[in-house]
Design an enzyme around this catalytic site. Structure first.
Site, PDB file in Angstrom:
ATOM      1  N   SER A   4       4.284 -30.389   1.593  1.00 11.35           N
ATOM      2  CA  SER A   4       5.024 -29.204   2.233  1.00 11.35           C
ATOM      3  C   SER A   4       6.591 -29.711   2.362  1.00 11.35           C
ATOM      4  CB  SER A   4       4.250 -29.827   3.623  1.00 11.35           C
ATOM      5  OG  SER A   4       5.042 -28.812   4.748  1.00 11.35           O
ATOM      6  N   TYR A  59       3.207 -35.626  10.913  1.00 14.59           N
ATOM      7  CA  TYR A  59       2.683 -35.156   9.709  1.00 14.59           C
ATOM      8  C   TYR A  59       4.275 -35.166   8.782  1.00 14.59           C
ATOM      9  CZ  TYR A  59       1.766 -31.082   7.281  1.00 14.59           C
ATOM     10  OH  TYR A  59       1.469 -29.442   6.624  1.00 14.59           O
ATOM     11  N   LYS A  69       3.999 -36.274   4.702  1.00  8.98           N
ATOM     12  CA  LYS A  69       4.617 -35.109   3.404  1.00  8.98           C
ATOM     13  C   LYS A  69       5.546 -35.997   2.967  1.00  8.98           C
ATOM     14  CE  LYS A  69       0.903 -32.638   4.248  1.00  8.98           C
ATOM     15  NZ  LYS A  69      -0.099 -32.779   3.232  1.00  8.98           N
TER      16      LYS A  69
END
Length: 266
Positions: A159, A174, A178
């Protein structure tokens, strides 16, 4: 031993996936990145193994549509990515069903809905376990198969959040996961240099339905920070996935392709 140069010369032949088997995890949604990655591979002739965690009907519907439209073999598997034993079982079953795995797109993941202070320790553990450890589990299981057969391509869905800290949402778990996925791909590219290629794709804000719960004001703020002025469509990623699993990218490993409408250029 160095991986060989492809025998094909024509671009269409380099991109062709006919006769190849591609795994795509997290491909049960109706308009997500997983189904579009699978669609792109099917368009180029690959047989597919796609996975789901809870949306069995969605995965089966996607498989049926891909087979009907492209005439390829597609099988559906339930996988708990956070459990290594289940991931290993799944990979072994795919090899048994198809005879091999040529490429593996590790796309399944979880989103964060809280920051470090306001969220619980279990919230943190869940995101890290699914997004980072689960991806590593997929790599470990399929990597053993790649090493045995002498070739393979692993593509990790990372991401842009692995490059920047998104504003204003609080999603540190998150972002960290990532970022770890990006470096996992780079590290494995070196570790697997004799038998497989490993790369990652870092999407920006893509309309997949996963962010529909975010209020419109926040989404407008997101779009205002994208130089191209809009979110991406999941189909705008499938070309990158096809490139990385095909022989067209035979000299590409350890790369991260950012597809974010220019967000990270700011």
């Amino acid at each position: 031993m160095p991986q060989p140069v492809p025998t094909a010369n024509r671009l269409l032949d380099l991109f062709s996936l006919k006769g190849k088997v591609v795994v795509v995890t997290g491909a049960s949604g109706p308009r997500g990145m997983g189904i579009e990655a699978a669609r792109g591979c099917a368009e180029m002739g690959a047989d597919l193994a796609i996975t789901y965690s809870s949306r069995k009907e969605g995965a089966e519907k996607n498989a049926e549509e891909l087979t009907k439209e492209y005439g390829v073999k597609v099988k559906v598997y339930k996988v708990n990515q956070s459990d290594y034993n289940d991931v290993e079982r799944f990979v072994n079953q795919v090899v048994s069903d198809f005879g091999k795995i040529d490429a593996f797109i590790a796309n399944a993941g979880a989103t964060a809905n809280s920051g470090v202070v306001d969220g619980s320790a279990s919230d943190w553990d869940h995101v890290i376990q699914v997004d980072l450890s689960g991806t590593a589990y997929c790599a470990k299981a399929v990597g053993a198969h790649f090493k045995k057969q002498g070739h393979g391509s692993l593509v990790i869905t990372a991401s842009m959040s692995g490059h920047v800290a998104n504003y204003p949402q609080e999603q540190t778990s998150y972002n960290v996961a990532k970022a770890g996925c990006i470096h996992l791909a780079r590290s494995l590219a070196n570790e697997w240099r004799d038998f497989a290629r490993v790369n990652s794709i870092s999407p920006g804000y893509i309309d997949t339905g996963l962010s529909d719960f975010i209020d419109e004001k926040t989404q407008e703020l997101w779009r205002s920070m994208i130089p191209m002025g809009r979110n991406g469509d999941a189909k705008e990623l499938k070309g990158a996935y096809v490139y990385l699993v095909s022989d067209a990218s035979s000299y590409t490993t350890g790369a991260d392709i950012v597809i974010d409408g220019g967000y990270t250029t700011r």
